[in-house]
Every structure is written in structure tokens, then in C-alpha cells.
Design an enzyme around this catalytic site. Structure first.
Site, PDB file in Angstrom:
ATOM      1  CG  ASP A  16      -1.893   1.059   1.315  1.00 21.08           C
ATOM      2  OD1 ASP A  16      -2.121   1.695   0.277  1.00 21.08           O
ATOM      3  OD2 ASP A  16      -2.452   1.303   2.405  1.00 21.08           O
ATOM      4  CE1 TYR A  21      -5.073   9.376  -5.605  1.00 23.90           C
ATOM      5  CE2 TYR A  21      -6.634  11.177  -5.329  1.00 23.90           C
ATOM      6  CZ  TYR A  21      -6.338   9.914  -5.805  1.00 23.90           C
ATOM      7  OH  TYR A  21      -7.300   9.222  -6.483  1.00 23.90           O
ATOM      8  NE  ARG A  75      -1.794  10.543   6.968  1.00 27.57           N
ATOM      9  CZ  ARG A  75      -2.105   9.400   6.371  1.00 27.57           C
ATOM     10  NH1 ARG A  75      -2.251   8.299   7.082  1.00 27.57           N
ATOM     11  NH2 ARG A  75      -2.260   9.348   5.060  1.00 27.57           N
ATOM     12  CG  ASP A 139      -3.273   3.627  -2.426  1.00 21.19           C
ATOM     13  OD1 ASP A 139      -4.258   2.865  -2.510  1.00 21.19           O
ATOM     14  OD2 ASP A 139      -2.933   4.187  -1.372  1.00 21.19           O
ATOM     15  CD  GLU A 140      -5.709  -1.325  -1.494  1.00 21.71           C
ATOM     16  OE1 GLU A 140      -5.377  -2.039  -0.533  1.00 21.71           O
ATOM     17  OE2 GLU A 140      -6.796  -0.741  -1.564  1.00 21.71           O
TER      18      GLU A 140
HETATM   19  N1  DCP Z   1      -8.727   9.023  -1.830  1.00 21.50           N
HETATM   20  C1  DCP Z   1      -9.760   9.855  -2.255  1.00 21.50           C
HETATM   21  N2  DCP Z   1     -10.903   9.951  -1.531  1.00 21.50           N
HETATM   22  C2  DCP Z   1     -11.046   9.247  -0.396  1.00 21.50           C
HETATM   23  C3  DCP Z   1     -10.033   8.357   0.020  1.00 21.50           C
HETATM   24  C4  DCP Z   1      -8.869   8.280  -0.716  1.00 21.50           C
HETATM   25  O1  DCP Z   1      -9.642  10.520  -3.284  1.00 21.50           O
HETATM   26  N3  DCP Z   1     -12.162   9.358   0.313  1.00 21.50           N
HETATM   27  C5  DCP Z   1      -7.487   8.974  -2.614  1.00 21.50           C
HETATM   28  C6  DCP Z   1      -6.418   9.838  -1.978  1.00 21.50           C
HETATM   29  C7  DCP Z   1      -5.467   8.867  -1.358  1.00 21.50           C
HETATM   30  C8  DCP Z   1      -5.625   7.634  -2.230  1.00 21.50           C
HETATM   31  O2  DCP Z   1      -6.965   7.643  -2.661  1.00 21.50           O
HETATM   32  O3  DCP Z   1      -4.133   9.361  -1.348  1.00 21.50           O
HETATM   33  C9  DCP Z   1      -5.321   6.345  -1.491  1.00 21.50           C
HETATM   34  O4  DCP Z   1      -6.180   6.242  -0.366  1.00 21.50           O
HETATM   35  P1  DCP Z   1      -5.742   5.525   0.965  1.00 21.50           P
HETATM   36  O5  DCP Z   1      -6.976   5.235   1.733  1.00 21.50           O
HETATM   37  O6  DCP Z   1      -4.805   4.400   0.675  1.00 21.50           O
HETATM   38  O7  DCP Z   1      -4.964   6.649   1.808  1.00 21.50           O
HETATM   39  P2  DCP Z   1      -3.560   7.303   1.606  1.00 21.50           P
HETATM   40  O8  DCP Z   1      -2.721   6.569   0.624  1.00 21.50           O
HETATM   41  O9  DCP Z   1      -3.746   8.753   1.333  1.00 21.50           O
HETATM   42  O10 DCP Z   1      -2.920   7.200   3.053  1.00 21.50           O
HETATM   43  P3  DCP Z   1      -2.413   5.914   3.855  1.00 21.50           P
HETATM   44  O11 DCP Z   1      -0.937   6.067   3.967  1.00 21.50           O
HETATM   45  O12 DCP Z   1      -3.100   6.012   5.169  1.00 21.50           O
HETATM   46  O13 DCP Z   1      -2.807   4.682   3.080  1.00 21.50           O
END
Ligand code: DCP
Length: 560
Positions: A16, A21, A75, A139-140
Site C-alpha cells: 500500500d 496523492y 498527520r 495505490d495497492e
Molecule cells: N482518496 C480519495 N478519496 C477518499 C479516500 C482516498 O480521493 N475518500 C485517494 C487519496 C489517497 C488515495 O486515494 O491518497 C489512497 O487512499 P488511501 O486510503 O490508501 O490513503 P492514503 O494513501 O492517502 O494514506 P495511507 O498512507 O493512510 O494509506
């Protein structure tokens, strides 16, 4: 051999990307590195504006838009996803830091995620260097690292080498005070349990891949390494960012049993809710102790087996080679005063969505030599929590045809709904078939014999309902579409040179193109489903999902 032991021969990783973004924005503007950063959603009703990906105005620290991605630096100060810019900025200011805000790019009056998709592809390309890679979202992904783990173990004479960045590696069940992961790796030979050596070798391979992603592209990732997908996914987020967690079999009950049932992949939705209500249970441990006969009475034989195994941490689902999304879709929400109440308004937005889909399908075809066969319209409407979907054949991947066919679906839907108001609309294209552009597919290898002319294009392959498992007929249909030649036009020597399983699948494809017994299936599907498109749950079917055929793998293998 128990099922637990049977799955111990596999090493599966779930990877992951961290704060994805936000990380992409840092990748594009390195001055943002190590700073608290948020990515702001585009909201046409708010203070946000339309900007292409390279427009410097996307960087707008004073925005009050809502955050969809938050860097780990932000964060630390309490900034979270879905917070508004003002609140997030205040939290950072209290710590003497300035919050950097970047808005997602836009096009066609809505967010444009092309940037993030492109970077995602580059990361997956690195991650798939050592093994099969199944893209799970932007992203995974999952990797089946078993063969690489076995190779490394053999090369190390059966003693797994500790991974790079060992201090960022965790082993479930290992207490830090007792030496944590390092102590686990340093155990004497006789202390290693079933499958643990392979798992350790796989964990080292995953650490290498993650290090490559970081050094080549600058992205950090987190990972879970286990004997199956469920456990790997469960632990990949346990230690973030830039860390990985290994799950030995012995750690499974302590890890799994206290969890609420809904934390398991596939049990987080309505099915999981219903299950816990019907059985009067809450945790995975309680699910594991439900007698099989009672489970069968509740959910049927096939799902009962699957659930009973799942609750004990057994999951034999394969990682499927898939680096491309199964569907390409775009959508738009119409909240409050922007709700769509006229067909003219609907048509305007279908044309916009159609244009975006046309552009993305053209880029996808050029890159991946495939084209979709199914168009699915998703609608959300006022007064209903769940959405509906309607599908038809995707006749031609052009905005005009897509918009016209989708409008026909909307007209049918509104016909008996006076006072309708649409609050969200999406167009999804799926059921991809090979569509060679002549650059790099099997068609170059399987040239027609000298002196023969290519046969007319094969008829389109049969359609499938959304989410249906690819069946024998569908595969043959895809292959027949991929091969614009008749059987007799092929050079028999070229055919004979192919691996036997590919020859077999080719023959099936030719049978299909002759209109043989493999053809068939509904021409047009009409579905109605709540929630996300294509997210229909079918646990028994999913658990048994077949791996792609040899020919399909062959067709998707790129040359050069
Ligand atoms: N995303 C989005 N709207 C949301 C959730 C996520 O557009 N409600 C997009 C932005 C994130 C990407 O999808 O960067 C991946 O979501 P993740 O849940 O994997 O979260 P992140 O990668 O941002 O953070 P983490 O390191 O906690 O996985």
C-alpha cells in the site's frame, strides 16, 4: 496435511502506498518534501477552481476545501482526511508550521486523476519485477512472491537472510521488548515453524522491492507479508508509513480472533452485518467457533466452508496477474442546487463524462491494446441511499455514442419516476477484450501465411453481466476478437511452436469465431444494484475464481 499447512507454501504480500496523492504531489514538486501537506478535493460549489495538472495555481495554501490525502508530516499535528483547509491550517499553525495545500487537477468540470493513475502504474511496474502482481486499487496491490522466496531460500542454503531496513520490519506476535523482528530472524534453526523460512525469505524480497520503489521513484510504501491475501491485507496498515509486517502462522489466532467480523476483507459490508446479526456474534474468534452445520444453515454450504476457513485465517484465493484496472470509469456528484432534474441537463453531463471516457479509453487502448465491451451507467438519486446501475453494450468508444446510449438508459429509468432528481452519475466501461494495434501482440508472431489475405474481423465476443467470472465462452470470444485471421490462414509451424496450452486455447478461440458451441451468452445486460459499480459480493465465486488462462496471459504479455 492441514489446510493451514497447505497454504504455508505460499508467500503473499499486500503493498500500500503511503499518503498516495500527497506523495505524488511531492514527487512533482520536491520543495514540498518533508512538509505538512494536504491534497484538496475539487468542489465546484466552493472556493476551488479548474486547473490542469501543471498549473502552478493548484498550490493554494489558503483553500478551505476538504482534504482527501494528508502527508504523514501533517498527520503529526492532528490533520486528518475530510478535514477542511481552515481547520487543518490552524492545527499546523499552532505547531508553528505552514500547511501546504494542493488541489487535485481538473478537466471536464471535475477532478482529473490521470496524474495519480500514471504514477500508480510506474510503481506497479517496479513492484511486479519479481512476481505476479494484482492491482487492487490505485495505490495497492498483491504480489505472489512464493517462487522468489523459494529461490532465495535455496540460494541461502535454507537460512533466510535478514531483509534490508530490518529496523522497519515487524513480525506479528513478536514483542519489541523481547527483541522484536530481529530476534525472530536470529532464532536457532530448530525454532523455525512451518512455512516461516519461506515467509522470511519472501519478506526480504518485498523489502527489496519497496526499497527499489523508494530509490527509483521516491515513494514510500507499507506492506503485509503472510501466507494469504486476507492476512497480508489485514496487517499492511498495522505499521505505517514505510514499514512492513510479517504474519507467521503461529501469530494468526491472536491477531485475528479479537477483531470485529467486519474487519475481514469481503465482510465489511452488508453481508458481514447480516452474518453477525443472524449468528449473534461480533468477533472473528466467535465466527471461528460457530459449528459448521450452523454456518451452513445460515449461508449455504459453499459460503459456510469459505467463512469457516476465513475465520481461522485460511484463504486460498490466488493472486491474479492484473496490472490494469478491470474497468475505466468516471463520475460526478450533483449535490444541492446542482441536482439534475431535466434530460437536457443529464445529456450535457453525459457528453462531458463521455468525452473523458473517450480520452481515457483511447489512451488505454494505445497503451494496453484492449477495448471494453460493456457500458454501465450508475445513478444516485434523491430519496434513496443506494444507487442503481443499468448496462448495455458499449458499441463504440466515442463520446457521442457513449452519451447517446447512456441517455437512452436514463430515459428508460426516468420514465416511471415523476419528480426525479439525480444526485450522482457515473459511466463505467468494462469487459475488456484484446484489441491489437499491431504493435506488440501475438498477431505479430502469428503472421498469416504468405500469399493469403487476412480474414474479415471476427464478430464481437459474447457479453457478460457485470462482475461475472470470465467463463470458457467469454475467453474464447476475447481470443477470437484478438485474432483477425481464420484458422486456415495461420502458419501451422508458427502454431506448433506455441506452448501446448496456448495451442489448445487458440483452437477454442477459432471454434468461437466459427460460431461453434462456445459462443453464446446474453447480448445485453440490465442490472440494478446498490452502492458501488461492480462491487457485488459473491464470496463462493470469488474464493473459487480461476486464474487467467495461458492464452490470456500470453496475449497480455508485452514485447520489448
Ligand atoms: N482518496 C480519495 N478519496 C477518499 C479516500 C482516498 O480521493 N475518500 C485517494 C487519496 C489517497 C488515495 O486515494 O491518497 C489512497 O487512499 P488511501 O486510503 O490508501 O490513503 P492514503 O494513501 O492517502 O494514506 P495511507 O498512507 O493512510 O494509506
Amino acid at each position: 496435511m492441514s489446510l493451514e499447512e497447505a497454504q504455508a507454501g505460499r508467500v503473499i504480500a499486500h503493498i500500500d502506498l503511503d499518503a498516495f496523492y500527497a506523495a505524488v504531489e511531492v514527487h512533482r514538486a520536491p520543495k514540498l518534501r518533508n512538509q505538512p501537506l494536504g491534497v484538496v478535493q475539487y468542489n465546484p460549489l466552493g472556493d476551488l477552481q479548474s486547473f490542469g495538472p501543471d498549473d502552478p495555481h493548484r498550490h493554494m495554501n489558503s483553500s478551505n476545501g476538504s482534504l482527501i490525502a494528508v502527508s504523514y508530516e501533517a498527520r503529526k499535528y492532528g490533520v486528518k482526511r475530510n478535514m477542511r483547509g481552515n481547520e487543518a491550517r490552524q492545527l499546523c499553525a499552532q505547531a508553528g508550521m505552514e500547511l501546504q495545500l494542493v488541489q487535485v487537477p481538473t478537466s471536464h468540470g471535475k477532478a482529473d486523476l490521470t496524474l495519480y493513475r500514471q504514477m500508480s502504474k510506474q510503481v506497479m511496474d517496479v513492484l511486479s519485477r519479481l512476481s505476479i502482481c494484482e492491482r487492487a486499487s490505485i495505490d495497492e496491490c498483491y504480489l505472489d512472491i512464493s517462487a522468489e522466496a523459494a529461490r532465495r531460500l535455496a540460494a541461502a542454503s535454507g537460512h533466510p537472510q535478514p531483509p534490508v531496513n530490518a529496523d522497519r520490519i515487524h513480525v506479528a506476535g513478536q514483542v519489541q521488548a523481547e527483541g522484536g523482528a530481529s530476534a525472530w530472524w536470529a532464532r536457532p534453526t530448530e525454532a523455525w515453524g512451518c512455512g516461516e523460512r519461506l515467509l522470511a525469505a519472501g519478506a526480504a524480497a518485498v523489502a527489496d522491492l519497496r526499497a527499489a520503489v523508494h530509490s527509483e521513484l521516491g515513494f514510500t510504501t507499507s506492506a503485509g507479508i503472510a501466507h494469504n491475501k486476507i492476512l497480508a491485507k489485514l496487517v499492511s496498515g498495522l505499521h505505517k508509513p514505510a514499514q512492513q509486517t510479517v504474519v507467521p502462522l503461529a501469530a494468526v489466532p491472536a491477531l485475528l480472533f479479537p477483531l470485529p467480523v467486519g474487519r475481514l476483507r469481503q465482510l465489511g459490508g452488508k453481508f458481514g452485518d447480516q452474518l453477525t446479526r443472524d449468528l449473534g456474534i461480533a468477533t472473528v474468534g466467535e465466527l471461528a467457533s460457530v459449528p459448521l452445520a450452523r454456518l451452513e444453515a445460515a449461508v449455504g454450504e459453499a459460503d459456510a466452508q469459505w467463512l469457516s476457513q476465513l475465520a481461522r485465517g485460511i484463504d486460498l484465493e490466488e493472486v491474479k496477474e492484473r496490472r490494469l484496472p478491470q474497468s475505466i470509469s468516471c463520475g460526478k456528484t450533483f449535490r444541492g442546487p446542482t441536482q439534475l432534474r431535466t434530460l437536457a441537463g443529464v445529456n450535457k453531463w453525459l457528453v462531458e463524462l463521455g468525452k473523458e471516457l473517450e480520452e481515457r479509453l483511447a489512451a488505454d487502448r494505445a497503451a494496453n491494446e484492449r477495448t471494453p465491451q460493456l457500458l454501465t451507467l450508475g445513478l444516485n438519486h434523491s430519496g434513496a441511499a443506494a444507487g442503481v446501475s443499468r448496462s448495455c453494450a458499449l458499441r463504440k468508444p466515442t463520446a457521442a455514442v457513449i452519451a447517446a446510449d447512456a441517455l437512452a438508459l436514463v430515459k428508460r429509468w426516468v420514465a416511471d419516476r415523476p419528480g426525479w432528481a439525480i444526485t450522482g452519475m457515473s459511466l463505467a466501461s468494462s469487459n475488456f477484450t484484446a484489441a491489437p494495434t499491431g504493435a506488440s501482440t501475438i498477431t505479430r508472431f502469428l503472421q498469416p501465411r504468405v500469399g493469403t489475405r487476412g480474414a474479415p474481423a471476427s464478430p464481437p465476443p459474447p457479453m457478460q453481466p457485470p462482475g461475472a467470472a470470465p467463463g470458457r465462452g467469454a475467453l474464447a470470444g476475447r481470443l477470437s476478437a484478438a485474432l483477425p485471421y481464420n484458422e486456415q490462414d495461420l502458419d501451422p509451424e508458427a502454431l506448433a511452436a506455441l506452448p501446448p496450452d496456448i495451442q489448445r486455447e487458440l483452437r477454442l478461440a477459432f471454434m468461437a469465431s466459427r460460431g461453434g458451441p462456445l459462443r453464446g451468452g446474453p447480448a445485453v445486460t440490465a442490472g440494478s444494484a446498490g452502492g458501488r459499480l461492480g462491487a457485488g459480493r459473491a464470496p463462493a465465486k470469488r474464493a473459487r475464481a480461476a486464474a487467467p488462462g495461458a492464452m490470456e496471459r500470453f496475449l497480455t504479455r508485452r514485447t520489448g
